[in-house]
Design a protein around this motif. Structure first.
Motif, short mmCIF file in Angstrom:
data_model
loop_
_atom_site.label_atom_id
_atom_site.label_comp_id
_atom_site.label_asym_id
_atom_site.label_seq_id
_atom_site.Cartn_x
_atom_site.Cartn_y
_atom_site.Cartn_z
N SER A 35 -0.39 -6.52 -6.40
CA SER A 35 -1.94 -6.90 -6.86
C SER A 35 -2.61 -8.14 -6.30
O SER A 35 -3.85 -8.50 -5.82
N ASN B 57 -5.78 -11.85 -9.55
CA ASN B 57 -5.69 -11.27 -8.88
C ASN B 57 -6.77 -10.17 -8.23
O ASN B 57 -7.67 -10.17 -7.89
N CYS C 294 -5.26 -2.80 -5.92
CA CYS C 294 -6.10 -3.51 -7.01
C CYS C 294 -7.10 -2.53 -7.41
O CYS C 294 -7.36 -2.32 -8.97
N SER C 295 -7.89 -1.91 -6.96
CA SER C 295 -9.31 -1.63 -6.89
C SER C 295 -7.34 0.28 -7.64
O SER C 295 -8.37 0.73 -8.38
N CYS D 296 -11.05 -10.47 -8.19
CA CYS D 296 -11.61 -10.10 -6.46
C CYS D 296 -12.57 -8.55 -6.75
O CYS D 296 -12.83 -8.38 -5.92
N ASN D 297 -12.13 -7.97 -7.67
CA ASN D 297 -12.69 -6.37 -7.84
C ASN D 297 -13.83 -6.47 -9.05
O ASN D 297 -13.68 -7.35 -9.87
N SER E 25 0.94 -0.92 0.44
CA SER E 25 -0.06 -0.17 -0.23
C SER E 25 1.19 1.11 0.33
O SER E 25 0.18 2.38 -0.58
N SER F 247 -2.44 -7.31 -3.02
CA SER F 247 -2.73 -6.05 -2.24
C SER F 247 -4.40 -6.16 -3.04
O SER F 247 -4.80 -5.69 -4.20
N THR F 248 -5.48 -5.57 -1.84
CA THR F 248 -6.84 -5.71 -2.10
C THR F 248 -6.61 -4.15 -2.55
O THR F 248 -7.95 -3.63 -4.16
N ASN F 249 -6.02 -3.54 -1.91
CA ASN F 249 -6.70 -1.92 -1.87
C ASN F 249 -5.42 -1.49 -3.34
O ASN F 249 -6.15 -0.94 -3.94
#
Length: 760
Positions: free
Chosen positions: A583, A620, A589-590, A623-624, A549, A585-587
């Protein structure tokens, strides 16, 4: 190193085979077996750097030397082992120290849970004591005294020799003709292995062999005659009163020892360690308890290592930590102190264990000093030159003679000059690294020279970075790089970033010292003359979840995407590898979705080198929800993913199927897009038969989803068939026939679901 691991993982030491000092050798053998059991895990977890490989080799060498020592104690002559007891004890201590040094070197380079296992073994190594058997030690003493007298010159001397040998063989359990024969053979084998230059040892062994040959029968007769006397009285005295007093004193002493032991055991049983005083990671009594964001308390050194390994969750609860700061739990520390005072328990600082490496490396009383521990045996034959090292060095893993044949020890001993040189070198290393904290006090050219020298020093000495704190390293180096940016000094920037890369690769705990300004500085130089050095650093940082992040917040994402358009293949591959790590990390990915990165990845899906990284990034991103929509709407994306089902590796196929399943399980519209791809069904059927286990399962699941979609479409069309014109009905029949051929004939899995039109 795989071969080395296979060599280490052999059968455990057979403790019953040790001829002399069984308890002492068994103690060492158990420690060696424990290290051998975790060695494969250590090898699998080692960092991919030269220091990790060196440390692993050092540990493997220490294990081999310990095994040779144990083999020697199993095969050598009992009499010779007895008269060289002091040398044997010395070698056990030296072997223990080498094992401890090897484990301490590797401990800071492995994951925290494995480090805990190593820590426990190191503690046991330090606590191990090698105390020879008193009876066997006394046997060696009387034999040495016999050798000091020289050859027998009278009947009285012969009787004395018989008595001495009878005492020795009794205590060494050489009490039968068979046992004497085995002892003779052991001495002969030692004579065969002794080099011609070691005449002193040959004289001793020949003397022992001569005495056994001369007095074998008398020794056995005396042993038989004395057996009855020993059964009648353990003390062999003619004075009953004296025997009674000795027996009473012995029993009283044993009773007092047992009483003390029972008292200590009762104390330990009463002092039951409260669970809240144990560190959840090491399961030991805490020395410096600290609280983390989840509210759990841990030993500072172990939770710090957990965080330094890149973890950002609580190891006990699994909760994601909002911050990685540690707060001392003063209340818990006070409670532990009171408990320890009440029960007389002393806690050792666990951080001292991690510092032992530097003590071993820089101390003038290092492993080599154990050579001086071997005592002079004070024999007329100048047996003082005889050491255990000169004997067991002739043993190898296959029992063959040492190539040198000079009776040298298993490991080369360092002289005092070597030790002082190592000591000064260690101090110089520490001085050089600590001088970085005063870097800003020098002129610019001197600063550059210091950074360049330090970079070369770290590259040549991989353990140098452990001699200082990361705080005194990172901050002055970042200030140097900022100055280099202001001065536009590319030469200095290259040296500085190369030094930072080398340090972070070898000392991962320094990563947490990088603040926001450091990440911004790295991001700033991604599109510059030092791109290669920045990519090296970013690749290390991207592997740590706590850094991802921060990298995204620094604005580096745009630079990574720009690098994908560059004409340098190596830069492109490394940039997409970093994006692959980020990628996770979900944050992040956004952020990638907002930057509309998916169209950029599509061309690389057909690149044999980059496709394996791109497909992981897309998986990855799935997930979004926005990412799934973008993948479905980007021209050629689904088609490129589907192609990997035919051309990709098993791993690529698994990732591609994950993407397609993620789309088709969310929206029927996406199922239609997948079904529109040519040869998709043939590719899925092939994977379901020839793919990996996971690939087969995923392919069958995707075929099931497409079958359901097809079945629903046909049902809906059948309801509308009464309202269509004859010409449209014919077209519908043709489509039905083609679908039936596709699903029902080529792929039987669909045949049961194809609806048939009923006559009214």
């Amino acid at each position: 190193m795989g071969v080395a691991a296979a060599q280490v993982m052999e059968t455990p030491c057979h403790t019953s085979s040790f001829k002399v000092h069984h308890v002492m050798c068994t103690e060492l053998g158990k420690l060696v077996d424990r290290i051998k059991q975790i060695f494969p895990k250590i090898e699998a977890a080692r960092p991919r750097c030269s220091s990790g490989i060196k440390a692993l080799c050092s540990l493997n060498s220490a294990i081999d030397k310990a095994k040779l020592l144990l083999q020697y104690c199993s095969e050598s002559s009992k009499l010779y082992l007895a008269i060289t007891t002091d040398a044997l004890v010395s070698r056990c201590h030296k072997s223990k120290s080498l094992l401890e040094q090897g484990l301490c070197q590797i401990q800071s380079m492995v994951p925290v849970m494995l480090a805990v296992e190593i820590s426990q073994i190191v503690d046991d190594l330090r606590a191990a004591e090698f105390i020879p058997d008193e009876s066997e030690q006394e046997a060696g003493k009387v034999v040495r005294e016999l050798l000091q007298r020289g050859a027998a010159a009278s009947d009285s001397m012969e009787n004395a020799e018989i008595k001495v040998l009878q005492t020795a063989v009794s205590r060494l359990h050489i009490t039968s003709l068979t046992a004497i024969l085995i002892e003779k053979r052991s001495i002969k084998k030692l004579l065969e292995k002794v080099s011609d230059s070691d005449q002193q040892k040959k004289k001793i062994l020949r003397c022992l062999l001569y005495l056994l040959r001369k007095y074998a029968n008398q020794i056995i007769e005396e042993e038989t005659d004395d057996a009855t006397d020993r059964n009648e009285g353990a003390f062999g005295s003619n004075d009953p009163n004296a025997d009674f007093m000795r027996a009473y004193a012995f029993n009283e002493e044993s009773r007092m020892e047992n009483k003390q032991y029972d008292s200590h055991a009762d104390k330990l049983s009463i002092a039951t360690l409260p669970e809240e005083f144990r560190c959840p990671i090491s399961s030991r009594l805490m020395y410096d308890p600290v609280i983390i964001d989840s509210g759990q308390t841990f030993e500072r050194i172990w939770i710090q290592k957990w965080l330094d390994d890149g973890n950002d969750t609580c190891p006990k609860t699994g909760v994601k930590l909002a911050h990685l700061s540690l707060t001392q739990n003063a209340t818990m520390k006070d409670m532990i102190s009171k408990w320890c005072k009440k029960y007389g328990v002393t806690i050792q600082d666990p951080s001292m264990q991690l510092d032992v490496l530097h003590l071993l490396e820089t101390s003038s009383t290092s492993i080599s000093s154990f050579g001086s521990y071997i005592n002079d045996l004070r024999l007329p034959l100048d047996i003082s030159n005889i050491s255990l090292g000169s004997l067991d060095a002739s043993y190898t893993s296959d029992g063959s003679r040492n190539k040198n044949g000079d009776g040298s020890s298993l490991a080369p001993e360092q002289n005092s000059d070597d030790l002082s040189q190592d000591h000064s070198s260690g101090n110089a290393c520490k001085l050089d690294l600590e001088s970085l904290s005063s870097l800003a006090e020098h002129d610019w050219e001197s600063q550059y020279k210091m950074v360049e020298d330090m970079k070369n020093h770290l590259e040549s000495d991989n353990l140098a970075c452990f001699s200082m704190s990361s705080e005194n390293f990172i901050k002055p180096l970042i200030n140097f790089l900022s100055s280099g940016h202001d001065l536009h000094d590319i030469r200095a920037l290259k040296a500085g970033f190369q030094l930072l890369s080398a340090y972070l690769n070898q000392y991962r705990s320094g990563i947490r010292r990088l603040n926001e300004d450091a990440y911004s500085l790295l991001s700033l130089f991604l599109d510059s003359e030092v791109t290669e050095e920045i990519l090296d650093i970013m690749e290390v940082l991207s592997c740590h979840s706590s850094c991802r992040s921060k990298i995204a917040a620094s604005g580096a994402m745009i630079s990574f995407l720009n690098i994908l358009h560059s004409k340098i293949p190596d830069f492109r591959e490394r940039a997409i590898q970093i994006l692959c790590n980020l990628s996770l990390s979900t944050n992040v990915c956004s952020d990638l979705v907002r930057l509309e990165c998916i169209p950029i990845f599509v061309p690389f899906l057909r690149d044999t080198t980059l496709a394996k990284h791109c497909i992981v990034v897309l998986r990855n991103l799935c997930c979004n929800e926005e990412a799934r929509t973008s993948i479905a709407q980007t021209p050629g994306c689904i088609g490129s993913v589907a192609i990997l089902l035919e051309t990709g590796s098993h791993k690529d196929q698994e990732h591609a199927l994950d993407i397609l399943l993620s789309l088709c399980s969310q929206c029927v519209k996406y199922c239609h897009l997948v079904m529109d791809e040519s040869d998709i069904f043939a590719a899925l059927f092939d994977v379901s038969v020839n793919g990996s286990e996971k690939g087969k399962a995923s392919a069958l699941e995707l075929l099931r989803l497409l079958r359901v979609t097809y079945h629903d479409d046909r049902q809906q069309e059948s309801f509308q068939s009464n309202d269509v014109a004859p010409e449209d009905a014919n077209n519908h029949a043709k489509d039905e026939k083609s679908h039936r051929a596709l699903f029902g004939v080529k792929f039987p899995i669909f045949s049961k679901s194809i609806p048939t039109k009923k006559k009214k």
